[in-house]
Design a protein around this motif. Structure first.
Motif, mmCIF file in Angstrom:
data_model
loop_
_atom_site.group_PDB
_atom_site.id
_atom_site.type_symbol
_atom_site.label_atom_id
_atom_site.label_comp_id
_atom_site.label_asym_id
_atom_site.label_seq_id
_atom_site.Cartn_x
_atom_site.Cartn_y
_atom_site.Cartn_z
ATOM 1 N N ALA A 9 0.814 -1.182 -0.434
ATOM 2 C CA ALA A 9 0.053 0.260 0.011
ATOM 3 C C ALA A 9 0.452 1.342 -0.442
ATOM 4 C CB ALA A 9 -1.073 0.104 0.627
ATOM 5 N N HIS A 10 1.954 1.347 1.320
ATOM 6 C CA HIS A 10 2.815 2.440 0.526
ATOM 7 C C HIS A 10 2.946 2.574 -0.552
ATOM 8 C CE1 HIS A 10 6.080 4.830 1.322
ATOM 9 N NE2 HIS A 10 6.875 3.952 1.343
ATOM 10 N N LEU A 11 4.016 1.567 -1.272
ATOM 11 C CA LEU A 11 4.594 1.621 -2.324
ATOM 12 C C LEU A 11 3.605 2.311 -3.421
ATOM 13 C CD1 LEU A 11 5.958 -1.714 -2.424
ATOM 14 C CD2 LEU A 11 7.366 0.765 -2.284
ATOM 15 N N ALA A 12 2.021 1.880 -3.110
ATOM 16 C CA ALA A 12 1.654 2.390 -4.428
ATOM 17 C C ALA A 12 0.365 3.912 -3.883
ATOM 18 C CB ALA A 12 0.085 1.308 -4.258
ATOM 19 N N TRP A 13 0.599 4.156 -2.943
ATOM 20 C CA TRP A 13 -0.347 5.030 -2.612
ATOM 21 C C TRP A 13 1.491 6.074 -2.508
ATOM 22 C CZ3 TRP A 13 -4.153 2.641 1.233
ATOM 23 C CH2 TRP A 13 -5.499 2.514 0.394
ATOM 24 N N ALA A 14 2.489 6.294 -2.131
ATOM 25 C CA ALA A 14 2.867 7.112 -1.698
ATOM 26 C C ALA A 14 3.279 7.735 -2.835
ATOM 27 C CB ALA A 14 4.309 6.616 -1.619
ATOM 28 N N LEU A 15 2.828 7.169 -4.187
ATOM 29 C CA LEU A 15 3.380 8.111 -5.470
ATOM 30 C C LEU A 15 1.762 8.689 -5.343
ATOM 31 C CD1 LEU A 15 3.238 4.789 -7.878
ATOM 32 C CD2 LEU A 15 5.362 6.365 -7.076
ATOM 33 N N LEU A 16 0.811 8.732 -4.756
ATOM 34 C CA LEU A 16 -0.567 9.618 -5.210
ATOM 35 C C LEU A 16 -0.093 10.496 -3.676
ATOM 36 C CD1 LEU A 16 -3.531 7.222 -4.776
ATOM 37 C CD2 LEU A 16 -2.318 7.953 -7.054
ATOM 38 N N GLY A 17 0.830 10.817 -3.030
ATOM 39 C CA GLY A 17 0.821 11.874 -1.528
ATOM 40 C C GLY A 17 -0.305 11.266 -0.642
ATOM 41 N N LYS A 66 8.158 -15.176 0.572
ATOM 42 C CA LYS A 66 6.665 -15.408 2.146
ATOM 43 C C LYS A 66 5.798 -14.249 1.760
ATOM 44 C CE LYS A 66 5.179 -16.850 5.654
ATOM 45 N NZ LYS A 66 5.175 -17.409 7.084
ATOM 46 N N MET A 67 7.013 -13.182 1.735
ATOM 47 C CA MET A 67 6.178 -11.517 1.485
ATOM 48 C C MET A 67 5.775 -11.088 0.291
ATOM 49 S SD MET A 67 8.924 -8.736 4.217
ATOM 50 C CE MET A 67 10.476 -9.941 2.788
ATOM 51 N N LEU A 68 6.218 -11.557 -0.678
ATOM 52 C CA LEU A 68 5.936 -10.922 -2.097
ATOM 53 C C LEU A 68 4.828 -11.791 -1.999
ATOM 54 C CD1 LEU A 68 9.141 -11.569 -3.631
ATOM 55 C CD2 LEU A 68 7.614 -8.996 -3.595
ATOM 56 N N GLY A 69 4.793 -13.177 -2.308
ATOM 57 C CA GLY A 69 3.421 -13.884 -2.555
ATOM 58 C C GLY A 69 1.926 -13.727 -1.275
ATOM 59 N N ASN A 70 2.255 -12.772 -0.273
ATOM 60 C CA ASN A 70 1.132 -12.150 0.152
ATOM 61 C C ASN A 70 1.080 -11.198 -0.047
ATOM 62 O OD1 ASN A 70 0.801 -14.487 2.213
ATOM 63 N ND2 ASN A 70 2.361 -14.502 3.831
ATOM 64 N N SER A 71 1.384 -10.453 -0.968
ATOM 65 C CA SER A 71 1.399 -9.333 -0.423
ATOM 66 C C SER A 71 0.052 -8.995 -1.741
ATOM 67 C CB SER A 71 2.525 -7.929 -1.489
ATOM 68 O OG SER A 71 2.429 -7.475 -1.714
ATOM 69 N N PHE A 72 -0.120 -7.865 -1.679
ATOM 70 C CA PHE A 72 -1.102 -6.965 -3.240
ATOM 71 C C PHE A 72 -0.341 -6.912 -4.219
ATOM 72 C CE2 PHE A 72 -2.870 -4.025 0.955
ATOM 73 C CZ PHE A 72 -3.717 -5.227 0.729
ATOM 74 N N ALA A 73 -0.448 -6.828 -5.838
ATOM 75 C CA ALA A 73 -0.165 -6.650 -6.568
ATOM 76 C C ALA A 73 0.152 -4.772 -6.714
ATOM 77 C CB ALA A 73 -0.370 -6.624 -7.635
ATOM 78 N N VAL A 74 1.405 -3.987 -6.576
ATOM 79 C CA VAL A 74 0.867 -2.674 -6.217
ATOM 80 C C VAL A 74 0.522 -1.293 -7.330
ATOM 81 C CG1 VAL A 74 2.783 -0.399 -6.574
ATOM 82 C CG2 VAL A 74 3.232 -2.624 -5.225
ATOM 83 N N PRO A 75 0.420 -1.912 -8.354
ATOM 84 C CA PRO A 75 -0.421 -1.410 -9.700
ATOM 85 C C PRO A 75 -1.809 -1.464 -9.444
ATOM 86 C CG PRO A 75 1.698 -2.902 -10.701
ATOM 87 C CD PRO A 75 1.166 -3.293 -9.227
ATOM 88 N N VAL A 76 -2.708 -2.635 -8.611
ATOM 89 C CA VAL A 76 -3.752 -2.815 -8.603
ATOM 90 C C VAL A 76 -4.106 -1.866 -7.311
ATOM 91 C CG1 VAL A 76 -5.385 -3.978 -7.796
ATOM 92 C CG2 VAL A 76 -3.994 -4.965 -9.408
ATOM 93 N N ILE A 77 -3.477 -1.543 -7.060
ATOM 94 C CA ILE A 77 -3.699 -1.071 -5.824
ATOM 95 C C ILE A 77 -3.539 0.563 -5.687
ATOM 96 C CG2 ILE A 77 -3.002 -0.411 -2.834
ATOM 97 C CD1 ILE A 77 -4.191 -3.384 -3.541
ATOM 98 N N THR A 78 -2.671 1.571 -6.899
ATOM 99 C CA THR A 78 -2.574 1.654 -6.871
ATOM 100 C C THR A 78 -3.781 2.704 -8.037
ATOM 101 O OG1 THR A 78 0.081 1.855 -7.422
ATOM 102 C CG2 THR A 78 -0.737 3.473 -8.636
ATOM 103 N N TRP A 79 -4.509 1.725 -8.839
ATOM 104 C CA TRP A 79 -5.295 1.868 -8.631
ATOM 105 C C TRP A 79 -6.828 2.505 -8.437
ATOM 106 C CZ3 TRP A 79 -10.191 -0.272 -10.046
ATOM 107 C CH2 TRP A 79 -11.085 -0.164 -10.509
ATOM 108 N N ILE A 80 -6.886 1.374 -7.818
ATOM 109 C CA ILE A 80 -7.715 1.089 -5.918
ATOM 110 C C ILE A 80 -7.611 2.940 -5.944
ATOM 111 C CG2 ILE A 80 -8.920 0.531 -4.103
ATOM 112 C CD1 ILE A 80 -8.228 -2.105 -5.482
ATOM 113 N N GLY A 81 -6.790 3.277 -5.089
ATOM 114 C CA GLY A 81 -6.456 4.653 -4.613
ATOM 115 C C GLY A 81 -6.561 5.459 -5.897
ATOM 116 N N GLU A 82 -6.653 5.944 -6.752
ATOM 117 C CA GLU A 82 -6.581 6.894 -7.459
ATOM 118 C C GLU A 82 -8.620 6.768 -7.769
ATOM 119 O OE1 GLU A 82 -2.860 6.032 -10.681
ATOM 120 O OE2 GLU A 82 -4.990 5.242 -11.285
#
Length: 404
Positions: free
Chosen positions: A16-24, A374-390
């Protein structure tokens, strides 16, 4: 316009940080107990408090975070996944959804939170014969819902006294990463949802690179129009199925409702398969995740191959029979040889920066590959969360922009 502030639960590597820091956006808190992601969070977000276990977070801790707009979390899916034991929301892991909702309600009460984002596997639709997702959607909306006669659609809307709930199955490959990763996302809006644009229910052509096209008239667009009265339904009342395809949240043509019942509006019908609706994680409809290259790091001998251009769903390999540095991982074929993907390649499949998970572990040594997988397999896909944040940001600020 102030920055949107969010609280992240089940934070993991903090996609979520990787996705939404881009949005400020500003992260005001995380919640994680696994040692590897805790080490990553301490290294990457040293000034953000880690609240620890979601079962132990108190109202006082939430209130101390100050204003919050969004709470996001993908409560563990092991008991809902087709790869798990299907214990459903009664399972110890997937039952943590209720803790996520408790924390959101505290954030709403003490910090003014408006939005809740929940993520899980599409197996949630079929878990406990669909009743588990009825619990999820109903709890978010603030009412009781029955399972639709034909099962849950891949998209839909529920409306109740808590607010408006939208859900949609999104595939990471639609958003520019080379991984088939289908996940169901639900977004609750407890604020002024009337007249704002939808968040998840957008035409597929606007979502990503190659989402399947719908038939004419099945896309969902426009603005949400309040068709219900201000009086909320009483707790425990049954949901009512509405046969229209999201008409009353997109065109404003629905008749007035008095909210004596909670309404649930299926946005599109689920995809019919030979063996039922699609509750699988990989889109096959067969209820079993497919790995395009089955590669066992521990075993000798040949493994079965089947290589495609898009990687299958990345898994954490955290189940009882998998070793943290072994087990079945995505692999690639180079000539006559096969190797598993490196952690860096898996980071790219999730849309994360190279070496995001390569941080010192709890002992100060470089993070081993196993915990990184394990962290990566459990994670969100960053671009999807970016789109939802937008989409949330557009809806959150809709009134302000309209008045400007």
């Amino acid at each position: 316009m102030s920055a949107i502030r969010y609280l992240s639960l089940f934070s993991g590597m903090e996609a979520a940080h990787l996705a939404w820091a881009l949005l400020g956006w500003e992260c005001v808190g995380v919640a994680e107990i696994d040692p590897a992601p805790c080490a990553l969070l301490a290294h990457r977000l040293p000034h953000v408090p880690n609240l620890g276990s979601v079962t132990e977070i108190t109202d006082e801790q939430i209130a101390a975070l100050g204003h919050i707009d969004v709470v996001i979390g993908g409560s563990p899916c092991q008991d809902l996944s087709v790869a798990g034991n299907r214990a459903g929301l009664a399972g110890a892991r997937s039952g943590l959804f209720h803790e996520q909702l408790r924390i959101f309600n505290a954030a709403r009460t003490f910090c003014g939170a408006r939005w809740l984002v929940w993520e899980n596997v599409p197996g949630a639709f079929s878990s406990n014969r669909g009743r588990d997702f009825a619990v999820v959607a109903g709890a978010l909306a603030g009412c009781e819902l029955d399972v639709p006669r034909d099962g849950w659609g891949n998209e839909g809307v529920a409306l109740g006294p808590n607010g408006l709930v939208e859900w949609s199955v999104l595939d990471a490959q639609w958003f520019g990463v080379a991984q088939r990763r289908r996940r169901v996302f639900a977004v609750l809006d407890t604020g002024d949802w009337a007249g704002r644009p939808p968040v998840l229910l957008e035409p597929d052509s606007l979502r990503g690179d190659s989402a399947p096209r719908r038939e004419t008239g099945e896309g969902v667009a426009g603005t949400l129009t309040r068709s219900a009265g201000e009086r909320g339904a009483e707790d425990g009342e049954r949901g009512q199925l509405i046969p229209e395809i999201a008409r009353c949240v997109t065109t404003g043509e629905a008749k007035r409702q008095d909210w004596e019942t909670c309404t649930i509006i299926p946005a599109v019908a689920h995809t019919l398969r030979a063996d039922g609706f699609d509750a699988s994680e990989d889109g096959t409809g067969r209820g079993t995740p497919l790995v395009p290259v089955a590669f066992d790091c521990k075993a000798s001998g040949r493994a079965g191959f089947g290589v495609g251009e898009i990687a299958s769903t990345m898994r954490s390999m955290g189940h009882a029979d998998s070793h943290q540095n072994g087990g079945s991982h995505l692999a690639v074929q180079q000539g006559m040889q096969v190797r598993r993907l490196t952690p860096r390649e898996c980071e790219r499949l999730q849309g994360a920066p190279d070496d995001w998970t390569l941080v010192p572990n709890a002992k100060g040594k470089p993070m081993a590959d196993g915990p990184r997988y394990k962290m990566l397999g459990n994670s969100f896909a960053v671009p999807v969360i970016t789109w939802i944040g937008e989409r949330i940001q557009m809806a959150h600020t809709y009134r302000q922009r309209a008045a400007a």
